[in-house]
Write an enzyme that holds these catalytic residues in place. Structure first.
Site, mmCIF file in Angstrom:
data_model
loop_
_atom_site.group_PDB
_atom_site.id
_atom_site.type_symbol
_atom_site.label_atom_id
_atom_site.label_comp_id
_atom_site.label_asym_id
_atom_site.label_seq_id
_atom_site.Cartn_x
_atom_site.Cartn_y
_atom_site.Cartn_z
ATOM 1 N N ILE A 93 0.869 -1.188 0.000
ATOM 2 C CA ILE A 93 0.000 0.000 0.000
ATOM 3 C C ILE A 93 0.901 1.232 0.000
ATOM 4 O O ILE A 93 1.796 1.353 0.847
ATOM 5 C CB ILE A 93 -0.887 0.026 1.267
ATOM 6 N N HIS A 110 -5.548 -3.984 -11.160
ATOM 7 C CA HIS A 110 -6.025 -4.938 -10.150
ATOM 8 C C HIS A 110 -6.765 -6.074 -10.850
ATOM 9 O O HIS A 110 -7.598 -5.805 -11.729
ATOM 10 C CB HIS A 110 -6.961 -4.217 -9.170
HETATM 11 C C1 GRF Z 1 -1.243 -8.753 -11.691
HETATM 12 O O1 GRF Z 1 -2.403 -9.526 -11.969
HETATM 13 C C2 GRF Z 1 -1.601 -7.627 -10.777
HETATM 14 O O2 GRF Z 1 -2.872 -7.061 -11.032
HETATM 15 C C3 GRF Z 1 -1.620 -8.338 -9.450
HETATM 16 O O3 GRF Z 1 -0.506 -9.202 -9.488
HETATM 17 C C4 GRF Z 1 -0.253 -9.514 -10.844
HETATM 18 C C5 GRF Z 1 1.147 -9.064 -11.152
HETATM 19 O O4 GRF Z 1 1.546 -9.764 -12.261
HETATM 20 N N1 GRF Z 1 -1.519 -7.405 -8.354
HETATM 21 P P1 GRF Z 1 2.966 -9.385 -12.945
HETATM 22 O O5 GRF Z 1 3.970 -9.220 -11.818
HETATM 23 O O6 GRF Z 1 2.768 -8.110 -13.711
HETATM 24 O O7 GRF Z 1 3.241 -10.574 -13.832
#
Ligand code: GRF
Length: 202
Positions: A93, A110
């Site tokens: 956060i 997200h």
């Molecule tokens: C993504 O789905 C993001 O939204 C979530 O974790 C994943 C990160 O994937 N918080 P990456 O590290 O970009 O492959």
């Protein structure tokens, strides 16, 4: 536009941005100037290094307090003078100093259809709830958790045989192209945030 991308994991969203920008940041409207992380043993940083980008790591445990971590992350990011900060799977956060410095210019992705299933387990929570569709949301970060103004969303159907990993992979396919499209549009056309509404390029 100058982008700083924050990662915490595999960095496939970062990779999608790198691939889309390619060798034509002017055409895309933005270039990545640095990649920051909250941990140092992740593929996201390897992807940045392979692309020849500067990287920085700010680990919460290296600081006596969360506020000191917040200050360190803000200073490390500010050193690259970003126009936009892209939180692509960054799993911390962001603190009040960071928000004060970059608020209104921080885009987060997200893996759920906000306001449903905010927080660190959006995919797992959606699956457990038994939703038939879920998806991903690209939004501006405000002082809440996944609560800022929504820029774009993508829908993903949940399949009977899905487990969290399979569903998250399908969501990430949509999420990566949505993030690239949104960041490019914001960079090329500018934007205005009015309350919960985001106006791009008007
Ligand atoms: C993504 O789905 C993001 O939204 C979530 O974790 C994943 C990160 O994937 N918080 P990456 O590290 O970009 O492959």
């Amino acid at each position: 536009a100058r982008l700083v991308v924050l990662v915490s994991g595999s960095g496939t969203n970062l990779q999608a941005l790198l691939d889309a920008i390619g060798d034509d940041p002017e055409g895309f409207g933005a270039g990545i100037v640095a990649v920051g992380a909250d941990r140092d043993d992740i593929a996201g940083l390897e992807r940045a290094e392979r692309a020849g980008l500067p990287t920085f790591v700010c680990r919460v445990r290296d600081h006596a307090t969360r506020d000191e971590w917040d200050h360190a992350l803000t200073a490390a990011t500010a050193a690259y003078e970003p126009d936009l900060v892209v939180s692509a799977g960054f799993m911390k956060i962001l603190g009040k100093e960071f928000l004060a410095r970059f608020g209104g210019r921080i885009v987060n992705t997200h893996p759920a259809l906000l306001p449903s299933f905010p927080g660190a387990h959006g995919v797992r929570d959606a699956l457990a709830h038994g939703v038939k569709v879920t998806g991903c949301t690209v939004h501006f970060v405000d002082d809440g958790v996944d609560t800022g103004p929504i820029i774009a969303q993508g829908v993903v159907e949940v399949r009977g045989e899905d487990d969290e990993a399979a569903l998250h992979e399908r969501i990430k396919d949509v999420e990566r192209s949505l993030l690239v499209e949104v960041v490019g549009r914001l960079a090329r056309h500018g934007y205005r945030i009015e309350g919960r509404k985001v106006h791009v390029g008007e």
